[in-house]
Scaffold this motif. Structure first.
Motif, short mmCIF file in Angstrom:
data_model
loop_
_atom_site.label_atom_id
_atom_site.label_comp_id
_atom_site.label_asym_id
_atom_site.label_seq_id
_atom_site.Cartn_x
_atom_site.Cartn_y
_atom_site.Cartn_z
N GLY A 1 94.12 -21.60 -69.51
CA GLY A 1 95.02 -22.98 -69.03
C GLY A 1 96.17 -23.48 -69.45
O GLY A 1 96.88 -23.48 -69.08
N SER A 2 96.64 -22.35 -70.71
CA SER A 2 97.79 -22.90 -71.34
C SER A 2 98.91 -22.34 -70.88
O SER A 2 98.59 -20.87 -70.44
CB SER A 2 97.38 -22.68 -73.21
N VAL A 3 99.85 -22.70 -70.43
CA VAL A 3 100.88 -22.05 -69.87
C VAL A 3 101.45 -21.22 -71.53
O VAL A 3 102.25 -21.62 -72.46
CB VAL A 3 102.18 -22.79 -69.59
N THR A 4 102.03 -19.98 -70.77
CA THR A 4 101.87 -18.44 -71.52
C THR A 4 103.76 -18.22 -71.44
O THR A 4 104.27 -17.63 -72.35
CB THR A 4 101.40 -17.34 -71.95
N ASN A 5 104.08 -17.91 -70.18
CA ASN A 5 105.12 -17.60 -69.11
C ASN A 5 105.45 -18.10 -68.17
O ASN A 5 104.31 -18.70 -67.54
CB ASN A 5 104.99 -16.08 -69.49
N VAL A 6 106.90 -17.45 -67.94
CA VAL A 6 107.07 -18.30 -66.20
C VAL A 6 107.54 -16.74 -65.77
O VAL A 6 107.89 -15.32 -66.39
CB VAL A 6 108.47 -19.22 -66.53
N VAL B 1 113.73 -17.79 -54.33
CA VAL B 1 113.04 -17.27 -55.63
C VAL B 1 111.99 -18.42 -55.57
O VAL B 1 112.73 -19.71 -55.50
CB VAL B 1 114.61 -17.93 -56.58
N LYS B 2 111.12 -18.13 -56.21
CA LYS B 2 109.65 -19.15 -56.52
C LYS B 2 109.59 -18.82 -57.83
O LYS B 2 109.38 -17.80 -58.84
CB LYS B 2 108.71 -18.58 -55.59
N VAL B 3 109.11 -19.88 -58.42
CA VAL B 3 109.02 -19.86 -60.04
C VAL B 3 108.14 -20.49 -60.94
O VAL B 3 107.91 -22.26 -60.38
CB VAL B 3 110.29 -20.61 -61.05
N SER B 4 107.04 -20.01 -61.32
CA SER B 4 105.75 -20.23 -60.76
C SER B 4 105.46 -19.83 -62.90
O SER B 4 105.20 -18.91 -63.22
CB SER B 4 104.25 -19.55 -60.25
N PRO B 5 104.10 -21.04 -63.59
CA PRO B 5 103.86 -20.44 -64.34
C PRO B 5 102.92 -19.43 -64.90
O PRO B 5 101.98 -19.30 -63.63
CB PRO B 5 103.23 -22.02 -65.22
N LEU B 6 102.80 -18.59 -65.96
CA LEU B 6 101.76 -18.02 -66.15
C LEU B 6 100.63 -18.61 -67.49
O LEU B 6 101.10 -18.82 -68.07
CB LEU B 6 102.41 -16.87 -66.67
N ARG B 7 99.51 -18.98 -66.77
CA ARG B 7 98.65 -19.25 -67.74
C ARG B 7 97.57 -18.31 -68.35
O ARG B 7 97.16 -17.00 -67.57
CB ARG B 7 98.00 -20.58 -66.74
N ASP B 8 96.82 -18.48 -69.64
CA ASP B 8 96.43 -17.63 -70.00
C ASP B 8 94.65 -18.12 -69.62
O ASP B 8 94.44 -19.26 -68.40
CB ASP B 8 96.15 -17.86 -71.75
N ALA B 9 93.27 -17.54 -70.08
CA ALA B 9 92.51 -17.58 -69.43
C ALA B 9 92.40 -19.84 -70.29
O ALA B 9 91.05 -20.28 -69.49
CB ALA B 9 91.34 -16.61 -70.49
#
Length: 143
Positions: free
Chosen positions: A120-125, A110-118
């Motif tokens: 650079g703010s983390v919006t989801n995982v 399992v790899k958990v990574s941040p999902l960033r908006d344009a």
């Protein structure tokens, strides 16, 4: 001349918008059709999206492998000694042991990574789950 520039600018804008839509569509298709289970959770840990591979995995193995909330999964992860140190692109990695309906044990990397908006703010995982059961069994046979 101003009219020509305006028309050229309009064409460039249309092409750019079309390319952005086309690229976004390909990303969505790639995620949905991936052979790996891909799950997206909000910042509170609640699952907001799971691709078809995740659903097929749940259908095949049973509810023990279903990701319902990020915290439930993180609590069940075993340490992966070969994993790189977490950084800005990867928040967590580990091995998820799962027992299927028939009692057989499976292991998922399992790899958990941040999902960033344009900005650079983390919006989801985003979580990616890969069934590594066969690879681990092959390694064990080679030892």
């Amino acid at each position: 001349m101003a009219d020509l520039v305006a028309r050229c600018w309009a064409v460039i804008t249309q092409v750019t918008e079309l390319a952005a839509k086309h690229t976004a569509g390909h990303r969505e298709i790639a995620v949905e059709q991936s052979g790996e289970a891909i799950v997206i959770a909000d910042l509170g840990g609640a699952v907001v999206y799971a691709n078809r591979s995740h659903q097929r995995m749940v259908d095949r193995l049973g509810p023990d492998v279903e990701v319902r909330h990020l915290d439930d999964l993180i609590d069940r992860l075993e340490e992966d000694p070969s994993a790189p140190e977490p950084d800005d692109s990867v928040a967590e990695t580990g091995i998820l042991p799962v027992v299927d309906r028939d009692g057989a044990e499976h292991r998922f990397w399992v790899k958990v990574s941040p999902l960033r908006d344009a900005d650079g703010s983390v919006t989801n995982v985003v979580l990616v789950l890969s069934d590594i059961t066969r690879e681990l069994e092959a390694e064990e046979r080679l030892r």
